[in-house]
Enzyme design. Structure first.
Site, PDB file in Angstrom:
ATOM      1  N   HIS A  14      16.388  13.968 -13.902  1.00  0.00           N
ATOM      2  CA  HIS A  14      16.749  13.472 -15.439  1.00  0.00           C
ATOM      3  C   HIS A  14      16.371  13.781 -16.793  1.00  0.00           C
ATOM      4  CE1 HIS A  14      16.750   8.828 -16.911  1.00  0.00           C
ATOM      5  NE2 HIS A  14      16.965   8.521 -16.106  1.00  0.00           N
ATOM      6  N   HIS A  31      23.274  11.454 -15.975  1.00  0.00           N
ATOM      7  CA  HIS A  31      21.994  11.388 -17.406  1.00  0.00           C
ATOM      8  C   HIS A  31      21.020  12.526 -16.094  1.00  0.00           C
ATOM      9  CE1 HIS A  31      21.722   7.124 -15.619  1.00  0.00           C
ATOM     10  NE2 HIS A  31      20.218   7.499 -16.127  1.00  0.00           N
TER      11      HIS A  31
END
Length: 159
Positions: A74, A59
């Protein structure tokens, strides 16, 4: 002073970091930068700068430039909880990457269907001075931005 142009890793609507609904990012706890609200489809997230892929998680990823500027991308908020579901890596940790090179494919609808916010935060790691990040007009205006377009400039004082 060195200046590092940081590119948008995904297309979407540019967002001020302070408007990200997560205090870790909005308060600059990780560093300063900007965010992008991505389109609602599967997208490719690219390297925002050229350098070494210092960290690669499903992620999120960090690219370290030759000037030692670490840029974190992110993908979504609280997406670590998905344990990689909705993310496909195309490179390996430790690889050298070029700005604009695909790093991770990101299934935005899958993230949203799990009840999570898909916003993409892009920050200069450990940057504690917000004035050292010069935002592009797209960010200050909340305008649409293309993947690979200039997102902000990281200014680093030589030591």
């Amino acid at each position: 002073m060195s200046q590092t142009s940081v590119l948008a890793p995904v297309a979407g609507r540019a967002v001020l970091l302070e408007d990200v609904p997560d205090p870790v990012f909005s308060a600059g706890m990780v560093g300063y930068g900007a965010a992008i609200d991505p389109p609602r489809r599967v997208i490719d997230a690219v390297a925002p700068v050229s350098g070494k892929l210092l960290k690669l998680m499903p992620h999120a990823y960090v690219v370290l430039t030759p000037d030692n500027v670490g840029v974190l991308v992110h993908l979504g908020l609280d997406t670590v909880a998905l344990k990689g579901a909705g993310f496909t890596a195309h490179v390996s940790q430790g690889d050298d990457v070029a700005a604009g090179q695909v790093v991770i494919s990101y299934d935005v609808p899958a993230i949203e269907s799990g009840g999570l916010n898909p916003i993409v935060a892009v920050v200069v790691m450990d940057e504690r001075v917000p004035e050292n990040v010069t935002l592009s007009d797209a960010v200050t205006l909340g305008a649409d931005i293309d993947s690979g377009a200039h997102l902000f400039t990281a200014n680093k004082t030589s030591r």
